[in-house]
Design a protein around this motif. Structure first.
Motif, mmCIF file in Angstrom:
data_model
loop_
_atom_site.group_PDB
_atom_site.id
_atom_site.type_symbol
_atom_site.label_atom_id
_atom_site.label_comp_id
_atom_site.label_asym_id
_atom_site.label_seq_id
_atom_site.Cartn_x
_atom_site.Cartn_y
_atom_site.Cartn_z
ATOM 1 N N ALA A 1 15.807 24.240 9.839
ATOM 2 C CA ALA A 1 15.354 22.994 10.474
ATOM 3 C C ALA A 1 16.542 22.060 10.724
ATOM 4 C CB ALA A 1 14.305 22.303 9.603
ATOM 5 N N LYS A 2 17.466 21.985 9.780
ATOM 6 C CA LYS A 2 18.667 21.163 9.942
ATOM 7 C C LYS A 2 19.540 21.729 11.066
ATOM 8 C CE LYS A 2 22.023 18.262 8.701
ATOM 9 N NZ LYS A 2 21.977 16.859 9.028
ATOM 10 N N GLY A 3 19.658 23.044 11.115
ATOM 11 C CA GLY A 3 20.436 23.687 12.172
ATOM 12 C C GLY A 3 19.859 23.405 13.552
ATOM 13 N N LYS A 4 18.533 23.482 13.693
ATOM 14 C CA LYS A 4 17.887 23.189 14.969
ATOM 15 C C LYS A 4 18.114 21.731 15.370
ATOM 16 C CE LYS A 4 14.187 26.614 14.776
ATOM 17 N NZ LYS A 4 12.723 26.821 14.657
ATOM 18 N N HIS A 5 17.997 20.840 14.388
ATOM 19 C CA HIS A 5 18.215 19.414 14.665
ATOM 20 C C HIS A 5 19.645 19.173 15.153
ATOM 21 C CE1 HIS A 5 17.943 15.085 14.253
ATOM 22 N NE2 HIS A 5 19.035 15.114 13.505
ATOM 23 N N GLU A 6 20.617 19.777 14.486
ATOM 24 C CA GLU A 6 22.017 19.611 14.880
ATOM 25 C C GLU A 6 22.279 20.187 16.270
ATOM 26 O OE1 GLU A 6 24.400 17.836 13.397
ATOM 27 O OE2 GLU A 6 22.974 17.264 11.835
ATOM 28 N N MET A 7 21.619 21.282 16.605
ATOM 29 C CA MET A 7 21.789 21.872 17.936
ATOM 30 C C MET A 7 21.185 20.968 19.011
ATOM 31 S SD MET A 7 23.707 24.391 17.405
ATOM 32 C CE MET A 7 23.727 25.126 19.019
ATOM 33 N N LYS A 8 20.072 20.293 18.706
ATOM 34 C CA LYS A 8 19.493 19.340 19.655
ATOM 35 C C LYS A 8 20.460 18.174 19.889
ATOM 36 C CE LYS A 8 14.634 20.209 18.681
ATOM 37 N NZ LYS A 8 13.396 19.687 18.075
ATOM 38 N N LEU A 9 21.063 17.701 18.794
ATOM 39 C CA LEU A 9 22.041 16.618 18.944
ATOM 40 C C LEU A 9 23.260 17.082 19.729
ATOM 41 C CD1 LEU A 9 21.895 14.906 15.422
ATOM 42 C CD2 LEU A 9 20.891 14.111 17.570
ATOM 43 N N LEU A 10 23.684 18.318 19.508
ATOM 44 C CA LEU A 10 24.796 18.869 20.292
ATOM 45 C C LEU A 10 24.414 18.918 21.769
ATOM 46 C CD1 LEU A 10 27.565 20.203 20.617
ATOM 47 C CD2 LEU A 10 26.470 22.398 20.059
ATOM 48 N N GLY A 11 23.176 19.296 22.053
ATOM 49 C CA GLY A 11 22.707 19.316 23.446
ATOM 50 C C GLY A 11 22.800 17.935 24.073
ATOM 51 N N ARG A 12 22.417 16.902 23.325
ATOM 52 C CA ARG A 12 22.539 15.528 23.828
ATOM 53 C C ARG A 12 24.005 15.172 24.074
ATOM 54 N NH1 ARG A 12 18.000 12.443 23.801
ATOM 55 N NH2 ARG A 12 16.286 13.121 22.467
ATOM 56 N N HIS A 13 24.883 15.614 23.154
ATOM 57 C CA HIS A 13 26.315 15.333 23.310
ATOM 58 C C HIS A 13 26.838 16.010 24.580
ATOM 59 C CE1 HIS A 13 30.438 14.915 21.100
ATOM 60 N NE2 HIS A 13 30.481 14.475 22.336
ATOM 61 N N ILE A 14 26.393 17.231 24.833
ATOM 62 C CA ILE A 14 26.821 17.934 26.047
ATOM 63 C C ILE A 14 26.333 17.196 27.293
ATOM 64 C CG2 ILE A 14 26.516 20.072 27.386
ATOM 65 C CD1 ILE A 14 26.540 21.537 24.602
ATOM 66 N N VAL A 15 25.085 16.728 27.263
ATOM 67 C CA VAL A 15 24.554 15.960 28.396
ATOM 68 C C VAL A 15 25.388 14.692 28.593
ATOM 69 C CG1 VAL A 15 22.573 14.590 29.192
ATOM 70 C CG2 VAL A 15 22.210 16.882 28.257
ATOM 71 N N ALA A 16 25.706 13.988 27.500
ATOM 72 C CA ALA A 16 26.534 12.781 27.595
ATOM 73 C C ALA A 16 27.890 13.108 28.211
ATOM 74 C CB ALA A 16 26.709 12.152 26.208
ATOM 75 N N TYR A 17 28.468 14.222 27.786
ATOM 76 C CA TYR A 17 29.768 14.640 28.298
ATOM 77 C C TYR A 17 29.694 14.934 29.803
ATOM 78 C CZ TYR A 17 34.229 17.100 28.642
ATOM 79 O OH TYR A 17 35.494 17.481 28.996
ATOM 80 N N ILE A 18 28.652 15.623 30.211
ATOM 81 C CA ILE A 18 28.496 15.958 31.636
ATOM 82 C C ILE A 18 28.341 14.687 32.474
ATOM 83 C CG2 ILE A 18 26.917 17.022 33.308
ATOM 84 C CD1 ILE A 18 26.445 19.231 31.144
ATOM 85 N N ILE A 19 27.538 13.753 31.986
ATOM 86 C CA ILE A 19 27.358 12.483 32.707
ATOM 87 C C ILE A 19 28.683 11.728 32.772
ATOM 88 C CG2 ILE A 19 26.249 10.211 32.618
ATOM 89 C CD1 ILE A 19 23.811 11.689 31.341
ATOM 90 N N GLY A 20 29.357 11.603 31.612
ATOM 91 C CA GLY A 20 30.636 10.895 31.574
ATOM 92 C C GLY A 20 31.690 11.551 32.446
ATOM 93 N N ALA A 21 31.751 12.887 32.389
ATOM 94 C CA ALA A 21 32.728 13.618 33.217
ATOM 95 C C ALA A 21 32.411 13.432 34.696
ATOM 96 C CB ALA A 21 32.718 15.100 32.857
ATOM 97 N N GLY A 22 31.143 13.460 35.033
ATOM 98 C CA GLY A 22 30.742 13.237 36.428
ATOM 99 C C GLY A 22 31.144 11.857 36.911
ATOM 100 N N LEU A 23 30.936 10.865 36.048
ATOM 101 C CA LEU A 23 31.335 9.500 36.407
ATOM 102 C C LEU A 23 32.853 9.382 36.555
ATOM 103 C CD1 LEU A 23 28.918 7.406 34.186
ATOM 104 C CD2 LEU A 23 28.950 7.508 36.687
ATOM 105 N N LEU A 24 33.583 9.992 35.647
ATOM 106 C CA LEU A 24 35.045 9.940 35.740
ATOM 107 C C LEU A 24 35.539 10.643 37.001
ATOM 108 C CD1 LEU A 24 36.069 10.454 32.027
ATOM 109 C CD2 LEU A 24 36.410 8.412 33.406
ATOM 110 N N TYR A 25 34.924 11.770 37.335
ATOM 111 C CA TYR A 25 35.299 12.471 38.569
ATOM 112 C C TYR A 25 34.982 11.603 39.788
ATOM 113 C CZ TYR A 25 35.574 16.050 42.169
ATOM 114 O OH TYR A 25 35.898 16.757 43.302
ATOM 115 N N ALA A 26 33.806 10.976 39.754
ATOM 116 C CA ALA A 26 33.429 10.091 40.871
ATOM 117 C C ALA A 26 34.404 8.921 40.976
ATOM 118 C CB ALA A 26 32.001 9.588 40.677
ATOM 119 N N MET A 27 34.850 8.405 39.833
ATOM 120 C CA MET A 27 35.822 7.303 39.845
ATOM 121 C C MET A 27 37.124 7.749 40.495
ATOM 122 S SD MET A 27 35.601 5.441 36.164
ATOM 123 C CE MET A 27 34.035 5.216 35.367
ATOM 124 N N THR A 28 37.584 8.961 40.156
ATOM 125 C CA THR A 28 38.847 9.427 40.744
ATOM 126 C C THR A 28 38.713 9.612 42.251
ATOM 127 O OG1 THR A 28 38.330 11.746 40.265
ATOM 128 C CG2 THR A 28 39.623 10.549 38.620
#
Length: 174
Positions: free
Chosen positions: A107-134
């Protein structure tokens, strides 16, 4: 630029607190939803301010990269942060007794993987914004500070992934 990021963070928590007060103190759930819905508006304003700052000729900086991180994290974790604030408001202000379940094993492993998924989504959004800025500021300006932010964030994401996956490979014992 940093002042705008700090202002956005302060505004985020103000609208959350006002929303919680409307929900629990004034018993106005629809009004609370209105305030919670303002959080993406704050993100949008920060994006616009960042773009305007860059378009006005301000050299790209780490602060602009941090703004992209802030927006990505706010969008990916926004609902989670509001839920956390809701529970804490009930505990601290309303003195409600809310027991948090301690997760172990798979259960802890699944929870951590969900949080990792959110981190990946945050990274994709942030990277997209940075690319758009450039793209927005063009090739006449040095965008290396924005790329450096992505490199550092990539390292943080990699460390997070290793730790999160370790909870699945080596689940904690009860």
């Amino acid at each position: 630029m940093i002042a705008w990021i700090i202002s956005a963070e302060i505004a985020f928590w103000i609208v959350i607190i006002v929303g919680l007060i409307c929900r629990y103190v004034f018993k106005k759930p629809k009004l609370s939803i209105f305030f919670f819905a303002l959080t993406p508006v704050i993100d949008l304003l920060l994006v616009l301010l960042t773009a305007m700052d860059l378009k006005a000729g301000t050299p790209a900086s780490t602060a602009h990269g941090i703004a992209a991180i802030y927006i990505g994290v706010s969008i990916a974790y926004g609902k989670t942060m509001i839920s956390w604030a809701d529970v804490k408001f009930q505990q601290w202000i309303l003195k409600a007794s809310i027991q948090k379940e301690t997760l172990t094993g798979l259960a802890k492993g699944k929870h951590e993987m969900k949080l990792l998924g959110r981190h990946i989504v945050a990274y994709i959004i942030g990277a997209g914004l940075l690319y758009a800025m450039t793209l927005f500021i063009g090739s006449n300006t040095d965008t290396s500070p924005l790329l450096q932010v992505m490199k550092v964030w990539g390292i943080v994401l990699t460390v997070d992934a290793i730790i999160s996956i370790s909870y699945v490979i080596f689940p904690s014992q009860k």
